[in-house]
Design a protein around this motif. Structure first.
Motif, mmCIF file in Angstrom:
data_model
loop_
_atom_site.group_PDB
_atom_site.id
_atom_site.type_symbol
_atom_site.label_atom_id
_atom_site.label_comp_id
_atom_site.label_asym_id
_atom_site.label_seq_id
_atom_site.Cartn_x
_atom_site.Cartn_y
_atom_site.Cartn_z
ATOM 1 N N ALA A 252 51.785 37.389 30.287
ATOM 2 C CA ALA A 252 52.447 36.314 31.033
ATOM 3 C C ALA A 252 51.627 35.033 30.986
ATOM 4 C CB ALA A 252 52.660 36.756 32.480
ATOM 5 N N ALA A 253 52.311 33.904 30.918
ATOM 6 C CA ALA A 253 51.628 32.606 30.905
ATOM 7 C C ALA A 253 52.530 31.557 31.550
ATOM 8 C CB ALA A 253 51.271 32.217 29.476
ATOM 9 N N PRO A 254 52.745 31.671 32.874
ATOM 10 C CA PRO A 254 53.615 30.716 33.565
ATOM 11 C C PRO A 254 53.106 29.278 33.425
ATOM 12 C CG PRO A 254 53.117 32.612 34.965
ATOM 13 C CD PRO A 254 52.213 32.688 33.779
ATOM 14 N N SER A 255 54.018 28.345 33.238
ATOM 15 C CA SER A 255 53.747 26.905 33.172
ATOM 16 C C SER A 255 52.877 26.505 31.975
ATOM 17 C CB SER A 255 53.114 26.389 34.470
ATOM 18 O OG SER A 255 51.780 26.875 34.621
ATOM 19 N N ARG A 256 52.748 27.365 31.009
ATOM 20 C CA ARG A 256 51.958 27.014 29.817
ATOM 21 C C ARG A 256 52.786 26.123 28.903
ATOM 22 N NH1 ARG A 256 50.031 31.872 26.083
ATOM 23 N NH2 ARG A 256 52.261 31.865 25.543
ATOM 24 N N ALA A 257 52.139 25.141 28.310
ATOM 25 C CA ALA A 257 52.841 24.248 27.389
ATOM 26 C C ALA A 257 53.334 25.037 26.171
ATOM 27 C CB ALA A 257 51.917 23.119 26.951
ATOM 28 N N THR A 258 54.450 24.628 25.629
ATOM 29 C CA THR A 258 55.070 25.325 24.494
ATOM 30 C C THR A 258 54.123 25.398 23.297
ATOM 31 O OG1 THR A 258 57.245 24.553 25.175
ATOM 32 C CG2 THR A 258 57.016 25.331 22.904
ATOM 33 N N GLY A 259 54.021 26.601 22.742
ATOM 34 C CA GLY A 259 53.265 26.793 21.510
ATOM 35 C C GLY A 259 51.804 27.120 21.690
ATOM 36 N N LEU A 260 51.268 27.033 22.938
ATOM 37 C CA LEU A 260 49.847 27.284 23.147
ATOM 38 C C LEU A 260 49.546 28.786 23.194
ATOM 39 C CD1 LEU A 260 48.768 24.552 25.737
ATOM 40 C CD2 LEU A 260 48.726 24.490 23.229
ATOM 41 N N PHE A 261 48.254 29.084 23.091
ATOM 42 C CA PHE A 261 47.733 30.447 23.145
ATOM 43 C C PHE A 261 46.851 30.557 24.390
ATOM 44 C CE2 PHE A 261 48.547 29.030 18.911
ATOM 45 C CZ PHE A 261 49.082 30.102 18.225
ATOM 46 N N SER A 262 46.558 31.794 24.839
ATOM 47 C CA SER A 262 45.823 31.929 26.100
ATOM 48 C C SER A 262 44.752 33.002 26.062
ATOM 49 C CB SER A 262 46.800 32.247 27.245
ATOM 50 O OG SER A 262 47.695 31.185 27.447
ATOM 51 N N LEU A 263 43.710 32.743 26.891
ATOM 52 C CA LEU A 263 42.708 33.732 27.264
ATOM 53 C C LEU A 263 42.893 33.990 28.753
ATOM 54 C CD1 LEU A 263 41.427 32.203 24.724
ATOM 55 C CD2 LEU A 263 39.233 32.983 25.599
ATOM 56 N N TYR A 264 42.485 35.178 29.217
ATOM 57 C CA TYR A 264 42.695 35.539 30.613
ATOM 58 C C TYR A 264 41.386 35.988 31.248
ATOM 59 C CZ TYR A 264 47.563 35.436 29.152
ATOM 60 O OH TYR A 264 48.774 35.032 28.648
ATOM 61 N N LEU A 265 41.254 35.682 32.530
ATOM 62 C CA LEU A 265 40.081 36.096 33.296
ATOM 63 C C LEU A 265 40.003 37.613 33.321
ATOM 64 C CD1 LEU A 265 37.719 35.313 35.271
ATOM 65 C CD2 LEU A 265 39.407 35.572 37.118
ATOM 66 N N ILE A 266 38.863 38.151 32.947
ATOM 67 C CA ILE A 266 38.689 39.600 32.964
ATOM 68 C C ILE A 266 38.764 40.076 34.414
ATOM 69 C CG2 ILE A 266 37.118 41.507 32.451
ATOM 70 C CD1 ILE A 266 35.985 39.832 30.177
ATOM 71 N N GLY A 267 39.704 40.959 34.694
ATOM 72 C CA GLY A 267 39.899 41.463 36.056
ATOM 73 C C GLY A 267 40.735 40.548 36.927
ATOM 74 N N GLY A 268 41.223 39.436 36.351
ATOM 75 C CA GLY A 268 42.004 38.471 37.119
ATOM 76 C C GLY A 268 43.489 38.789 37.114
ATOM 77 N N ASN A 269 44.274 37.857 37.632
ATOM 78 C CA ASN A 269 45.723 37.985 37.711
ATOM 79 C C ASN A 269 46.347 37.113 36.626
ATOM 80 O OD1 ASN A 269 48.446 37.965 38.334
ATOM 81 N ND2 ASN A 269 48.148 37.759 40.537
ATOM 82 N N LYS A 270 46.960 37.729 35.638
ATOM 83 C CA LYS A 270 47.482 36.993 34.487
ATOM 84 C C LYS A 270 48.676 36.110 34.843
ATOM 85 C CE LYS A 270 45.846 40.198 30.948
ATOM 86 N NZ LYS A 270 46.180 41.043 29.778
ATOM 87 N N ASN A 271 49.228 36.317 36.035
ATOM 88 C CA ASN A 271 50.351 35.482 36.458
ATOM 89 C C ASN A 271 49.900 34.181 37.108
ATOM 90 O OD1 ASN A 271 52.747 37.074 35.751
ATOM 91 N ND2 ASN A 271 51.897 38.572 37.185
ATOM 92 N N LEU A 272 48.584 34.023 37.318
ATOM 93 C CA LEU A 272 48.064 32.820 37.959
ATOM 94 C C LEU A 272 47.468 31.889 36.910
ATOM 95 C CD1 LEU A 272 46.276 34.410 41.070
ATOM 96 C CD2 LEU A 272 48.584 33.403 40.934
#
Length: 385
Positions: free
Chosen positions: A278-298
């Motif tokens: 999940a990547a809410p409010s992410r700009a179109t076409g971008l890629f993401s990293l996520y906080l280890i142990g975090g909430n991917k919806n935030l």
């Protein structure tokens, strides 16, 4: 009347069967072009198969004394073996003749053995192979006609020696010689041979092997070699007041695309994907990293980045969209790079496609402190249209 006609037919057939048969020796100019993959090498590739060197049933020894010799004893450019025939009581059958092969693009060279066999008959009687005039190769004999014939082939043990994909070419040049009734020189000495043989014809085989290596297709990241790529985005902090401290970064990553066919494929398809979380409010076409142990919806537990890749044809930066296919046509005519792939000894040509991972500027306070991790998938598909 009817029985006489039938008897006459039978007589004509009998007379025809009693006629002498002959075949005058002639040259050979053979072209062999074969394609195969290094993962599925053929058991054997024939060059000549029972090619006849001449026979004459009226004069049994006439062409039965024929034999093949090389143009050089030492140079394998066109095959290296004896240049004058020698009467040997024993010789290996089949006999290996080393021939030089060259790759058309890289100019790499490789010497492979082409194996030769000789078959001979005399007066329709099989003659022992260790008592025939040879140029150091022998083989099984056959009772067909009064003469000789020859076979040449490359076995899988030699074909598997090609070190890399490419178009490998070699030429075997031999001369068909007639062994005389009385020899000058020394027919028992391999360093001399029978020197007064008569040349009858040239036998030439031009061989081209198109070798592929599709089992070795890969996205090559030179920085990491055999190791799994673990890329740091290279973030830098730009100090300011706590609320205005910003972070941004960029990371260059070299990449070269190998198609398993020395970059002969003229079309490249690339798809870049992140792990798809999940990547809410992410700009179109971008890629993401996520906080280890975090909430991917935030959004505060996520770092977004973009990718640009250098188009190998235009050399311009090209923005990449997450999950969207990038297609380049004509890559085999662009600027290719020579590399030695991990685990390989010989160089190959690949399509250079360096990329840059760019992290847009963000406020430090907008993100949760900690370690962020993500996965980037690169799907590479080479094709020939």
């Amino acid at each position: 009347m009817k029985s006489r006609f039938l008897a006459c037919l039978a007589l004509i057939c009998l007379m025809a069967g009693a006629q002498a048969a002959s075949l005058t020796p002639s040259g050979r100019n053979t072209s062999v072009a074969v394609s195969f993959d290094r993962m599925s090498v053929p058991a054997q590739l024939p060059i000549w198969t029972n090619e006849n060197g001449g026979y004459d049933t009226n004069d049994a020894p006439k062409w039965g004394r024929n034999t093949l010799v090389c143009q050089s004893r030492t140079s394998n450019q066109y095959g290296a073996c004896l240049t004058f025939p020698v009467w040997l009581e024993a010789s290996p059958a089949p006999y290996p003749v080393p021939v030089l092969f060259t790759e058309s693009t890289t100019k790499q060279t490789l010497v492979l053995n082409v194996y030769m066999t000789k078959r001979r008959s005399l007066n329709n009687v099989v003659v022992a192979t260790n008592l025939v005039p040879l140029n150091a190769f022998g083989g099984a004999v056959t009772p067909r006609g009064d003469g000789t014939d020859y076979s040449a082939y490359v076995p899988s043990s030699e074909l598997s020696k090609f070190p890399a994909a490419g178009t490998w070419s070699g030429t075997l040049k031999m001369s068909l010689m007639q062994w005389p009734v009385t020899c000058t020189g020394n027919s028992q000495n391999v360093n001399v041979g029978c020197t007064n043989v008569i040349k009858l014809a040239d036998w030439i085989a031009s061989m081209t092997f198109k070798v592929t290596d599709y089992g070795n297709q890969q996205i090559y990241l030179p920085e990491f070699g055999n190791a799994a790529a673990n890329v740091d985005l290279g973030l830098k902090i730009f100090p300011g007041a706590r609320a205005t401290t910003t972070v941004s970064g960029s990371r260059s990553l070299d990449m070269c695309l190998y198609d398993g066919n020395n970059s002969d494929s003229n079309r490249v398809s690339l798809i870049f994907q992140d792990e798809g979380s999940a990547a809410p409010s992410r700009a179109t076409g971008l890629f993401s990293l996520y906080l280890i142990g975090g909430n991917k919806n935030l959004a505060q537990d996520r770092l977004d980045y973009s990718i640009e890749v250098i188009n190998p044809l235009t050399k311009a930066r090209q923005a990449v969209q997450n999950g969207t296919e990038v297609i380049w046509s004509g890559t085999n005519k662009g600027v290719l790079r020579r590399v030695v792939l991990p685990g390989q000894r010989n160089s190959v040509l690949c399509v250079p496609a360096p990329m840059e991972l760019i992290t847009p500027s963000f406020t430090l306070s907008s993100k949760t402190a900690g370690r962020y991790r993500g996965t980037l998938r690169i799907i590479y598909t080479p094709t020939t249209q």
